[in-house]
Scaffold this motif. Structure first.
Motif, PDB file in Angstrom:
ATOM      1  N   TYR A 109     101.573  -1.034 -52.423  1.00 19.53           N
ATOM      2  CA  TYR A 109     100.967  -0.590 -51.155  1.00 19.53           C
ATOM      3  C   TYR A 109     100.959  -1.824 -50.282  1.00 19.53           C
ATOM      4  O   TYR A 109     100.202  -2.756 -50.557  1.00 19.53           O
ATOM      5  CB  TYR A 109      99.533  -0.103 -51.370  1.00 19.53           C
ATOM      6  CG  TYR A 109      99.438   1.334 -51.843  1.00 19.53           C
ATOM      7  CD1 TYR A 109      99.868   2.374 -51.019  1.00 19.53           C
ATOM      8  CD2 TYR A 109      98.910   1.646 -53.086  1.00 19.53           C
ATOM      9  CE1 TYR A 109      99.779   3.688 -51.436  1.00 19.53           C
ATOM     10  CE2 TYR A 109      98.814   2.961 -53.505  1.00 19.53           C
ATOM     11  CZ  TYR A 109      99.247   3.982 -52.679  1.00 19.53           C
ATOM     12  OH  TYR A 109      99.165   5.281 -53.077  1.00 19.53           O
TER      13      TYR A 109
ATOM     14  N   SER B 275      90.038   1.349 -65.404  1.00 16.63           N
ATOM     15  CA  SER B 275      90.055   1.872 -64.032  1.00 16.63           C
ATOM     16  C   SER B 275      90.851   0.931 -63.120  1.00 16.63           C
ATOM     17  O   SER B 275      90.703  -0.282 -63.196  1.00 16.63           O
ATOM     18  CB  SER B 275      88.612   1.988 -63.547  1.00 16.63           C
ATOM     19  OG  SER B 275      88.610   2.439 -62.241  1.00 16.63           O
ATOM     20  N   GLY B 276      91.708   1.492 -62.314  1.00 16.02           N
ATOM     21  CA  GLY B 276      92.498   0.693 -61.375  1.00 16.02           C
ATOM     22  C   GLY B 276      93.750   0.098 -62.004  1.00 16.02           C
ATOM     23  O   GLY B 276      94.462  -0.682 -61.367  1.00 16.02           O
TER      24      GLY B 276
ATOM     25  N   GLY C  23      96.456   1.614 -62.721  1.00 18.45           N
ATOM     26  CA  GLY C  23      97.667   2.216 -62.157  1.00 18.45           C
ATOM     27  C   GLY C  23      98.066   3.531 -62.798  1.00 18.45           C
ATOM     28  O   GLY C  23      99.197   4.006 -62.609  1.00 18.45           O
ATOM     29  N   LYS C  24      97.141   4.163 -63.511  1.00 16.74           N
ATOM     30  CA  LYS C  24      97.468   5.423 -64.214  1.00 16.74           C
ATOM     31  C   LYS C  24      97.848   6.528 -63.224  1.00 16.74           C
ATOM     32  O   LYS C  24      98.897   7.166 -63.372  1.00 16.74           O
ATOM     33  CB  LYS C  24      96.269   5.892 -65.057  1.00 16.74           C
ATOM     34  CG  LYS C  24      95.805   4.872 -66.088  1.00 16.74           C
ATOM     35  CD  LYS C  24      94.677   5.408 -66.933  1.00 16.74           C
ATOM     36  CE  LYS C  24      93.384   5.640 -66.174  1.00 16.74           C
ATOM     37  NZ  LYS C  24      92.747   4.421 -65.666  1.00 16.74           N
ATOM     38  N   SER C  25      96.973   6.712 -62.199  1.00 20.64           N
ATOM     39  CA  SER C  25      97.258   7.787 -61.222  1.00 20.64           C
ATOM     40  C   SER C  25      98.549   7.493 -60.474  1.00 20.64           C
ATOM     41  O   SER C  25      99.351   8.400 -60.213  1.00 20.64           O
ATOM     42  CB  SER C  25      96.124   7.910 -60.211  1.00 20.64           C
ATOM     43  OG  SER C  25      94.936   8.185 -60.890  1.00 20.64           O
ATOM     44  N   THR C  26      98.745   6.230 -60.136  1.00 19.89           N
ATOM     45  CA  THR C  26      99.957   5.864 -59.399  1.00 19.89           C
ATOM     46  C   THR C  26     101.192   6.181 -60.243  1.00 19.89           C
ATOM     47  O   THR C  26     102.191   6.698 -59.730  1.00 19.89           O
ATOM     48  CB  THR C  26      99.921   4.366 -59.030  1.00 19.89           C
ATOM     49  OG1 THR C  26      98.648   4.078 -58.474  1.00 19.89           O
ATOM     50  CG2 THR C  26     100.997   4.001 -58.043  1.00 19.89           C
TER      51      THR C  26
HETATM   52  N1  ATP Z   1      96.336   4.315 -50.846  1.00 13.83           N
HETATM   53  C1  ATP Z   1      96.160   3.132 -51.443  1.00 13.83           C
HETATM   54  N2  ATP Z   1      96.304   1.984 -50.739  1.00 13.83           N
HETATM   55  C2  ATP Z   1      96.140   0.794 -51.328  1.00 13.83           C
HETATM   56  N3  ATP Z   1      95.834   0.632 -52.616  1.00 13.83           N
HETATM   57  C3  ATP Z   1      95.674   1.716 -53.369  1.00 13.83           C
HETATM   58  C4  ATP Z   1      95.830   3.028 -52.825  1.00 13.83           C
HETATM   59  N4  ATP Z   1      95.613   3.924 -53.823  1.00 13.83           N
HETATM   60  C5  ATP Z   1      95.333   3.201 -54.927  1.00 13.83           C
HETATM   61  N5  ATP Z   1      95.383   1.884 -54.666  1.00 13.83           N
HETATM   62  C6  ATP Z   1      95.157   0.776 -55.622  1.00 13.83           C
HETATM   63  O1  ATP Z   1      96.083   0.903 -56.667  1.00 13.83           O
HETATM   64  C7  ATP Z   1      95.514   0.498 -57.887  1.00 13.83           C
HETATM   65  C8  ATP Z   1      95.808   1.537 -58.947  1.00 13.83           C
HETATM   66  O2  ATP Z   1      95.165   2.737 -58.594  1.00 13.83           O
HETATM   67  P1  ATP Z   1      95.232   4.020 -59.505  1.00 13.83           P
HETATM   68  O3  ATP Z   1      94.492   5.100 -58.823  1.00 13.83           O
HETATM   69  O4  ATP Z   1      96.651   4.283 -59.868  1.00 13.83           O
HETATM   70  O5  ATP Z   1      94.439   3.519 -60.803  1.00 13.83           O
HETATM   71  P2  ATP Z   1      93.884   4.362 -62.018  1.00 13.83           P
HETATM   72  O6  ATP Z   1      94.252   3.599 -63.227  1.00 13.83           O
HETATM   73  O7  ATP Z   1      94.329   5.766 -61.936  1.00 13.83           O
HETATM   74  O8  ATP Z   1      92.330   4.248 -61.750  1.00 13.83           O
HETATM   75  P3  ATP Z   1      91.156   5.286 -62.128  1.00 13.83           P
HETATM   76  O9  ATP Z   1      91.118   5.396 -63.611  1.00 13.83           O
HETATM   77  O10 ATP Z   1      89.946   4.586 -61.601  1.00 13.83           O
HETATM   78  O11 ATP Z   1      91.455   6.549 -61.427  1.00 13.83           O
HETATM   79  C9  ATP Z   1      94.038   0.297 -57.652  1.00 13.83           C
HETATM   80  O12 ATP Z   1      93.788  -1.087 -57.642  1.00 13.83           O
HETATM   81  C10 ATP Z   1      93.809   0.894 -56.304  1.00 13.83           C
HETATM   82  O13 ATP Z   1      92.848   0.150 -55.609  1.00 13.83           O
END
Ligand code: ATP
Length: 602
Positions: free
Chosen positions: A368, A393-394, A396-399
């Motif tokens: 991003y 958390s954070g 990158g799983k959702s990404t």
């Molecule tokens: N739209 C965005 N713009 C900038 N950074 C983002 C955006 N969406 C997510 N991030 C960042 O990307 C990183 C990974 O986010 P992601 O949602 O993939 O994590 P996650 O492992 O799914 O977290 P969680 O378990 O808390 O849902 C995080 O540090 C988050 O702050």
């Protein structure tokens, strides 16, 4: 410089509307010219009529300046120019003007509706192909406001602008007629009129300035309102709703303040216009009569035309001001459409029919802006494999799941489906094969049946599939107990069902579709222990029939996954079966301990 800028602006507005309407603009203008001409000729006939009535011009004609061609033409046609023929002529001119006016009005409505439709459809089409990566950066208040309130304002802007164009063409007709009748009189009045315009110009620029502010505040208002509704429960529970309400009230007060200013300027314009116009006319007539030996007939006819032109000039100014009051919206819409266009996703051409073998991420990274979220990932998932993604958390799983489901394209590396890069595949044919169960289950304000089948026709076959999907998602019993069964309305945003039920309905919707993939983003997080076990069993039943990727926080729910991917800081830290990770990964062992699962494992 100012005039140049004003002209440029006027033309840019013109081209804005022309971009949507094309030749229609010219048709509208031509119709206005006809109205003006017919009205002008009709008016011109009153002069000989008056003169004939008081006996000063028994034969008629001769006092119409350059418009004398009308009585001359009648003479050539063998029609005598007398009271009866003049009256009939007046009747004919005004009847034709009425017909032209009717066509002009109706055509304007047709064009207006056409324009609105074009704007709305263009916006929807552009939103359809708007990149998800751009959407997450966008201001939802602005999108909502632009699609609803701003479109209405654009409609008003278009109406006013079209009226301005029509009045401008009418004014030009009357000015030509006025000049043709008495050039010296017409020139003087025009110069006087132009002088008063300086006052109006100042008022216009102020109106425009406030209009822009209103648009900005309106976006903010929509954004706040969306958040107020979305977080209503939280805000209400914590009492923060009063503070949030105050933010909204302050915003409403600012909008009211700017709108009041626009109203003040508008009223001032209306009040000033007539006295200023009459002042100009009075002074010019005095000069004409006192100092120049003007012929009264042509002065009166010219005045009649000029007065008509001035009346329309007033109407034009009023519409122009109305236009300027909403012109902020026009600029906003132009920028909005440009942004949507620049966020246009590119699509491949290869049709994806059915998942056959594997999906692979090859050295994939995602950022991003400058922040790297996924870093050089390599991952292959086979058809009908069940893969769980875990990690702090954070991490990158959702990404990662957004990438595997084609929502986010990699910023580096390649995502390959059955050997073909996704960039070459028609995304929609790929997405058709995807079931997605998001953290926030989307429930539409409609019946259970429509929510699950996505408004499919209620044929026996669809109904059978619907019931099967309900059963697979363990929601069948619940639905059958509802007073109206599958026709029960779920209410706005699924307010009538619990979090767990929403998720099960959402799972049912995905299972109803014929999909190859099931992506689940913490799908079991909002369920009670008993339902969670039921869903878990269902996932286990689906296992092997679909390619399943689950993001999970509760490690107990991923025990049966074929493979677990452990994410950390955008990288894959470890992967393998539950047992393999337990044997080899310290981080995993730690997670197990933290979740108190050692005993259940041993
Ligand atoms: N739209 C965005 N713009 C900038 N950074 C983002 C955006 N969406 C997510 N991030 C960042 O990307 C990183 C990974 O986010 P992601 O949602 O993939 O994590 P996650 O492992 O799914 O977290 P969680 O378990 O808390 O849902 C995080 O540090 C988050 O702050």
């Amino acid at each position: 410089m100012n005039i140049k800028q004003a002209l440029k602006n006027s033309f840019s507005y013109f081209f804005y509307f022309y971009g949507y309407l094309r030749h229609r603009v010219f048709i509208a203008l031509t119709l206005s010219l006809f109205v003006g001409l017919l009205d002008g000729f009709g008016l011109a006939m009153f002069i000989p009529l008056l003169q004939m009535l008081d006996g000063s011009n028994a034969k008629g004609g001769g006092d119409l300046g350059n418009l004398d061609f009308i009585p001359q033409l009648m003479g050539t046609l063998g029609v005598e120019f007398n009271i009866t023929s003049v009256l009939i002529l007046i009747l004919i001119f005004f009847t034709l003007k009425g017909v032209a006016q009717f066509i002009q009005g109706y055509v304007a409505v047709i064009y207006q509706q056409y324009f609105m439709r074009e704007i709305r459809v263009t916006n929807i089409k552009l939103l359809n192909v708007f990149k998800f990566s751009e959407f997450v950066k966008a201001d939802s208040g602005r999108i909502q406001n632009t699609f609803s309130g701003e479109v209405e304002k654009i409609n008003m802007a278009f109406k006013s602008y079209l009226a301005v164009l029509q009045y401008a063409s009418l004014i030009s007709v009357y000015l030509i007629l006025a000049f043709a009748t008495n050039i010296s009189f017409a020139t003087m009045v025009t110069i006087g009129g132009a002088a008063t315009n300086f006052i109006f110009k100042f008022l216009y620029s102020k109106t425009k300035e406030h209009s822009r502010k209103v648009t900005v505040e309106a976006h903010y208002f929509q954004g706040l309102l969306i958040q107020y509704v979305a977080f209503f429960k939280y805000l209400k529970a914590t009492g923060l709703n009063l503070m949030f309400g105050k933010k909204l009230t302050d915003n409403i007060n600012r909008i009211e303040y700017f709108q009041r200013k626009i109203g003040f300027l508008g009223s001032l314009l209306t009040g000033l216009r007539e006295p200023l116009t009459i002042l100009v006319v009075v002074v010019v007539i005095l000069i004409q009569v006192r100092f120049l030996d003007a012929q009264l007939g042509t002065v009166i006819l010219s005045l009649l035309f000029l007065y008509r032109a001035l009346t329309f000039l007033m109407a034009l100014q009023e519409h122009w001001n109305k236009f300027l009051a909403v012109s902020g919206s026009l600029e906003n819409m132009t920028n909005f459409i440009e942004e949507l266009k620049s966020g246009h996703e590119t699509n491949g051409t290869i049709k994806f029919k059915e998942f056959k073998d594997r999906i692979s991420l090859r050295d994939v990274s995602f950022s991003y802006g400058k922040t790297k979220i996924l870093d050089s990932l390599n991952l292959t998932i086979h058809k009908n494999e069940t893969v769980a993604i875990i990690g702090e958390s954070g991490s990158g799983k959702s990404t990662l799941v957004n990438m595997l489901s084609g929502l986010l394209p990699p910023t580096a590396g390649e995502f390959v489906v059955d050997g073909i890069p996704l960039s070459q595949i028609d995304h929609y044919t790929f997405k058709n094969r995807i079931g997605y169960i998001a953290q926030e289950a989307p429930i539409f304000s409609d019946s259970v049946y429509n929510n699950v089948t996505f408004w499919a026709e209620k044929t026996p076959e669809n109904y059978k599939n619907f019931i099967e999907a309900l059963k697979k998602a363990s929601i069948y019993d619940f639905v059958m107990r509802l007073p109206k069964k599958e026709e029960e309305e779920l209410g706005n945003n699924g307010i009538n069902v619990s979090g767990g039920q929403k998720q099960r309905l959402s799972i049912a919707r995905e299972l109803y579709k014929e999909v190859d993939f099931l992506f689940m983003d913490e799908a079991t997080s909002a369920l009670d222990a008993e339902t969670e076990v039921a869903i878990q069993n269902n996932i286990d039943e689906l296992k092997g029939a679909y390619t399943i990727v689950i993001i999970a926080h509760k490690l107990s729910t991923v025990k049966n996954a074929d493979r677990i991917i452990l994410m950390g800081k955008g990288r894959i830290k470890a992967e393998g079966s539950f047992q393999e990770l337990l044997n080899n990964s310290k981080v995993f062992q730690n997670m197990i301990r933290l979740q108190g699962l050692e005993t259940s494992i041993s």
